[in-house]
Design an enzyme around this catalytic site. Sequence first.
Site, mmCIF file in Angstrom:
data_model
loop_
_atom_site.group_PDB
_atom_site.id
_atom_site.type_symbol
_atom_site.label_atom_id
_atom_site.label_comp_id
_atom_site.label_asym_id
_atom_site.label_seq_id
_atom_site.Cartn_x
_atom_site.Cartn_y
_atom_site.Cartn_z
ATOM 1 N N CYS A 42 36.644 -8.190 10.193
ATOM 2 C CA CYS A 42 37.220 -8.600 8.711
ATOM 3 C C CYS A 42 36.515 -7.603 7.601
ATOM 4 C CB CYS A 42 36.603 -9.998 8.469
ATOM 5 S SG CYS A 42 37.204 -10.562 6.902
ATOM 6 N N ASP A 44 35.050 -8.691 5.052
ATOM 7 C CA ASP A 44 34.152 -9.482 4.489
ATOM 8 C C ASP A 44 32.703 -8.458 4.402
ATOM 9 O OD1 ASP A 44 31.862 -11.117 4.265
ATOM 10 O OD2 ASP A 44 33.337 -12.884 4.256
ATOM 11 N N ARG A 46 30.021 -9.270 4.413
ATOM 12 C CA ARG A 46 28.773 -9.853 5.231
ATOM 13 C C ARG A 46 28.816 -9.754 6.762
ATOM 14 N NH1 ARG A 46 29.855 -15.703 3.140
ATOM 15 N NH2 ARG A 46 31.916 -14.923 3.498
ATOM 16 N N HIS A 98 35.181 -14.066 12.096
ATOM 17 C CA HIS A 98 33.733 -14.623 11.645
ATOM 18 C C HIS A 98 33.963 -16.142 11.099
ATOM 19 C CE1 HIS A 98 33.917 -14.105 7.471
ATOM 20 N NE2 HIS A 98 34.939 -13.403 7.824
ATOM 21 N N CYS A 101 35.503 -17.499 7.379
ATOM 22 C CA CYS A 101 36.428 -16.459 6.550
ATOM 23 C C CYS A 101 36.896 -16.854 5.476
ATOM 24 C CB CYS A 101 37.269 -15.912 7.854
ATOM 25 S SG CYS A 101 38.140 -14.523 7.125
HETATM 26 CO CO CO Z 1 36.731 -12.888 6.640
#
Ligand code: CO
Length: 218
Positions: A42, A44, A46, A98, A101
């Site tokens: 992803c 993301d 993080r 994750h 999400c």
């Molecule tokens: Co995500």
Amino acid sequence: MRLLKHLFDSNLAWAEQIKQRDPNFFSKLSRQQRPEYLWIGCSDSRVPANEIVNLMPGEIFVHRNIANVVVHTDLNCLSVIQYAVDVLKVKHIIVCGHYGCGGIRAALEGEAHGLIDNWLGHIKDVYRYHQTMIDAIADEQERLNLLCELNVIEQVVNVAQTTVAQNAWRNGQELSVHGWIYSIDDGILKDLDICIAGLDQIPPSCVIKARSYRQEKE
Ligand code: CO
């Protein structure tokens, strides 16, 4: 601000730190990359691929998009997979989702976010395939977690459906496709116990028949 100086300062410090450990690190790396892994994760912020598995530059080839989706016709993702498998000869493709999400949450909640809603249609498909099982869960967080996991499994199958993976297996190339999920809460990865390493491990309906390849060569 035209120049993000703090990021360049940070870069110098980082490069210096690596050179102190291994003075030849960058000169060795500049000659070639030979990663064993392709990471499909992803976007993301993080969930940074290298950091999570503590790998150095050169050790993992990476493709990221919102909600780690492998769309059958996404030329970007397919090109990454093709280069990784055919040229770099990675042995493992890891689809890593994750928990928590935002993309999965948005697909589940169905609220409008603009253009991204079209991309999230792929997640809505996954939800529809498993709707009875997901809707049977009372807790909202648990429903979201389950869809995060089911999405990873779906994307592992999508990787296995590509002509790239299937050609590799047909040619006897060693290639495993894994499904993992990462917890932002504690930084821990979990293997979702799905691993596809050959044509015999996917439903026959997903296998592209060898005949079509013979025809291609003729
Ligand atoms: Co995500």
